[in-house]
Design a protein around this motif. Structure first.
Motif, PDB file in Angstrom:
ATOM      1  N   LYS A  31       0.827  -1.198   0.000  1.00  0.00           N
ATOM      2  CA  LYS A  31       0.000   0.000   0.000  1.00  0.00           C
ATOM      3  C   LYS A  31       0.864   1.253   0.000  1.00  0.00           C
ATOM      4  O   LYS A  31       0.568   2.236  -0.695  1.00  0.00           O
ATOM      5  CB  LYS A  31      -0.933   0.007   1.206  1.00  0.00           C
ATOM      6  CG  LYS A  31      -1.963   1.132   1.164  1.00  0.00           C
ATOM      7  CD  LYS A  31      -2.965   1.014   2.299  1.00  0.00           C
ATOM      8  CE  LYS A  31      -4.001   2.130   2.219  1.00  0.00           C
ATOM      9  NZ  LYS A  31      -4.991   2.033   3.325  1.00  0.00           N
ATOM     10  N   GLY A  60       2.144   1.863  -3.423  1.00  0.00           N
ATOM     11  CA  GLY A  60       1.104   2.408  -4.283  1.00  0.00           C
ATOM     12  C   GLY A  60       0.854   3.889  -4.030  1.00  0.00           C
ATOM     13  O   GLY A  60       0.763   4.690  -4.965  1.00  0.00           O
ATOM     14  N   LEU A  83       1.224  -1.240  -9.837  1.00  0.00           N
ATOM     15  CA  LEU A  83      -0.167  -1.317  -9.380  1.00  0.00           C
ATOM     16  C   LEU A  83      -0.869  -2.545  -9.950  1.00  0.00           C
ATOM     17  O   LEU A  83      -1.628  -3.223  -9.245  1.00  0.00           O
ATOM     18  CB  LEU A  83      -0.911  -0.036  -9.769  1.00  0.00           C
ATOM     19  CG  LEU A  83      -0.483   1.243  -9.035  1.00  0.00           C
ATOM     20  CD1 LEU A  83      -1.200   2.459  -9.617  1.00  0.00           C
ATOM     21  CD2 LEU A  83      -0.752   1.129  -7.541  1.00  0.00           C
ATOM     22  N   ALA A  84      -0.622  -2.838 -11.215  1.00  0.00           N
ATOM     23  CA  ALA A  84      -1.226  -4.025 -11.826  1.00  0.00           C
ATOM     24  C   ALA A  84      -0.711  -5.296 -11.163  1.00  0.00           C
ATOM     25  O   ALA A  84      -1.470  -6.231 -10.880  1.00  0.00           O
ATOM     26  CB  ALA A  84      -0.925  -4.044 -13.322  1.00  0.00           C
ATOM     27  N   SER A 109       0.598  -5.616  -8.034  1.00  0.00           N
ATOM     28  CA  SER A 109       0.157  -5.746  -6.642  1.00  0.00           C
ATOM     29  C   SER A 109      -1.316  -6.141  -6.559  1.00  0.00           C
ATOM     30  O   SER A 109      -1.710  -6.933  -5.702  1.00  0.00           O
ATOM     31  CB  SER A 109       0.399  -4.445  -5.870  1.00  0.00           C
ATOM     32  OG  SER A 109      -0.291  -3.364  -6.461  1.00  0.00           O
ATOM     33  N   ARG A 110      -2.127  -5.616  -7.444  1.00  0.00           N
ATOM     34  CA  ARG A 110      -3.546  -5.993  -7.451  1.00  0.00           C
ATOM     35  C   ARG A 110      -3.707  -7.435  -7.887  1.00  0.00           C
ATOM     36  O   ARG A 110      -4.561  -8.163  -7.386  1.00  0.00           O
ATOM     37  CB  ARG A 110      -4.323  -5.081  -8.398  1.00  0.00           C
ATOM     38  CG  ARG A 110      -4.569  -3.699  -7.810  1.00  0.00           C
ATOM     39  CD  ARG A 110      -5.247  -2.790  -8.801  1.00  0.00           C
ATOM     40  NE  ARG A 110      -5.355  -1.430  -8.268  1.00  0.00           N
ATOM     41  CZ  ARG A 110      -5.417  -0.348  -9.002  1.00  0.00           C
ATOM     42  NH1 ARG A 110      -5.362  -0.426 -10.324  1.00  0.00           N
ATOM     43  NH2 ARG A 110      -5.520   0.842  -8.447  1.00  0.00           N
ATOM     44  N   GLY A 164      -3.453  -9.840  -5.104  1.00  0.00           N
ATOM     45  CA  GLY A 164      -4.455  -9.739  -4.038  1.00  0.00           C
ATOM     46  C   GLY A 164      -3.963  -8.950  -2.853  1.00  0.00           C
ATOM     47  O   GLY A 164      -3.073  -8.119  -2.976  1.00  0.00           O
ATOM     48  N   LYS A 165      -4.521  -9.214  -1.734  1.00  0.00           N
ATOM     49  CA  LYS A 165      -4.142  -8.503  -0.512  1.00  0.00           C
ATOM     50  C   LYS A 165      -2.739  -8.890  -0.085  1.00  0.00           C
ATOM     51  O   LYS A 165      -2.289 -10.002  -0.317  1.00  0.00           O
ATOM     52  CB  LYS A 165      -5.122  -8.822   0.630  1.00  0.00           C
ATOM     53  CG  LYS A 165      -6.510  -8.258   0.408  1.00  0.00           C
ATOM     54  CD  LYS A 165      -7.378  -8.544   1.632  1.00  0.00           C
ATOM     55  CE  LYS A 165      -8.771  -7.942   1.434  1.00  0.00           C
ATOM     56  NZ  LYS A 165      -9.633  -8.192   2.603  1.00  0.00           N
ATOM     57  N   GLU A 166      -2.075  -7.981   0.543  1.00  0.00           N
ATOM     58  CA  GLU A 166      -0.726  -8.241   1.051  1.00  0.00           C
ATOM     59  C   GLU A 166      -0.789  -9.378   2.060  1.00  0.00           C
ATOM     60  O   GLU A 166      -1.642  -9.399   2.945  1.00  0.00           O
ATOM     61  CB  GLU A 166      -0.212  -6.957   1.739  1.00  0.00           C
ATOM     62  CG  GLU A 166       1.263  -6.938   1.956  1.00  0.00           C
ATOM     63  CD  GLU A 166       1.704  -5.569   2.443  1.00  0.00           C
ATOM     64  OE1 GLU A 166       2.783  -5.496   3.019  1.00  0.00           O
ATOM     65  OE2 GLU A 166       0.943  -4.606   2.248  1.00  0.00           O
TER      66      GLU A 166
END
Length: 387
Positions: free
Chosen positions: A270, A273, A374-375, A377-378, A381-383
């Protein structure tokens, strides 16, 4: 707790020395050129050899050090770095200078990466703060040496004396490390070559190579080309252009100190990002806006500051513990090819199209960095863990 402080003190001393050592190549370039009567090609070879050293040490060493206790690995790498400093201090030969640059920069980069990966194991409650604090101390070494040594770097004798001082700093770091407890046991299991193959098969490896690669072009492009673009492309005075570069890297130093606590609160991905997006907006606007927007480009350094150390930390989220150092070495070394190709091609692009068009490579690289990250990390999923 006492051992933790001693270990971190050893890391701080080492990072100050590494930061200072890494900056010497640029500071003493005029001295090398004059003393060894170098052509522009021969002077440029010093930079090229340094990049090759980074590539080889990260690609090979990152996997090899997994086979040893981290303390022994750090001592061995520090020994290689100090051996290169001894070559600089006690010899006076261009080819030995090249060999020293290969080892000094390669060992320095691998030490830097290893310290980044080990420090979170010392401070489980706030790893990002201490990683960025460590990089802040490296910045003190870099900027301090640029400020102090730049005034006195007039002959090869001062080059020898400077490396003797760094040798003493390295000896202090070795002494502290010898009495420290460094976390991270030796990794048993597959041979390094097999573990490297496993790294490349991990679905996170390729996206991370592109994220690091685009980031290297964006950050190092500022260091290498901002002043040249501002003076030759925008007609700005040298002093004013240099001030913008100083503000950029001053922001990098300050940001690592100020923003690092927020990384622990927000989490690694996060934070990347949020601060990556803020730095990208300022960076891109600063380049696109021309001379009037140069302050925005310079200010982007503040938010960009925590991106690299935090990005290296993020590798441990996607690889098994025994693969982390090898993964970091492999990913960063392959990504450094972006840097090498950019530096080879950008000068030619400027000669062909001029600065007005060529400079847009940098904001495009910054945009590609944040979009790819960003692509990526999304997509994951969640960290998995907040730190």
């Amino acid at each position: 707790m006492k051992h933790t402080r001693l270990t971190f003190a050893a890391f701080v001393v080492l990072m100050v020395g590494l930061g200072s050592s890494d900056s010497l190549r640029g500071i003493f370039s005029p001295v090398f050129s004059s003393h060894f009567a170098l052509s522009a090609t021969q002077l440029g070879l010093i930079v090229t050899v340094s990049y090759i050293g980074n590539l080889v040490f990260l690609l090979v060493g990152g996997n090899v050090i997994e086979r040893f206790e981290k303390k022994k690995a750090l001592l061995a790498l520090t020994g290689i770095w100090m051996a290169a400093l001894a070559v600089f201090a006690f010899t006076d030969n261009y080819y030995l200078l090249l060999a020293g640059m290969f080892c000094a920069m390669g060992a320095s980069t691998l030490l830097n990466t290893t310290l980044n990966l080990v420090t979170p194991l010392l401070f489980a409650s706030s790893p990002a703060f201490f990683v960025n604090l460590l990089f802040f101390t490296q910045g003190i070494g870099t900027s301090g040496s640029q400020s102090l040594l730049g005034r006195y770097a007039t002959d090869i004798g001062f080059w020898h004396k400077t490396n003797l001082v760094l040798l003493a700093l390295g000896a202090a770091a070795v002494l502290l490390l010898a009495f420290s407890t460094v976390p991270g046991p030796r990794a048993d299991g597959p041979h390094p070559a097999k573990r490297q193959s496993g790294v490349l098969k991990n679905r996170a490896a390729l996206p991370l190579v592109f994220v690091f690669g685009f980031y290297f072009i964006a950050e190092h492009g500022v260091m290498n080309w901002l002043v040249a673009y501002a003076t030759s492309g925008l007609g700005m005075e040298q002093a004013k252009a240099s001030n913008y570069l100083a503000v950029f890297f001053g922001g990098v130093m300050l940001g690592r100190l100020v923003l690092s606590p927020l990384v622990d609160r927000l989490g690694i991905l996060k934070s990347m990002g949020v601060f990556g997006s803020l730095s990208a907006v300022l960076y891109i606007a600063g380049v696109v806006g021309g001379a009037a927007a140069m302050p925005l480009w310079a200010a982007s350094g503040f938010f960009l500051s925590i991106l690299y150390p935090t990005l290296v930390m993020s590798i441990r989220l996607f690889f098994p513990h025994g693969q982390v150092a090898g993964a970091a070495g492999t990913i960063i070394s392959v990504a450094s090819l972006f840097d090498i190709l950019f530096n080879v091609g950008f000068g030619r692009l400027v000669d062909t199209l001029g600065y007005g068009v060529s400079i847009y490579v940098l904001p495009l690289a910054m945009a590609a960095f944040i979009i790819t990250f960003l692509a990526f990390s999304r997509g994951h999923g969640k960290e998995q863990q907040k730190n």
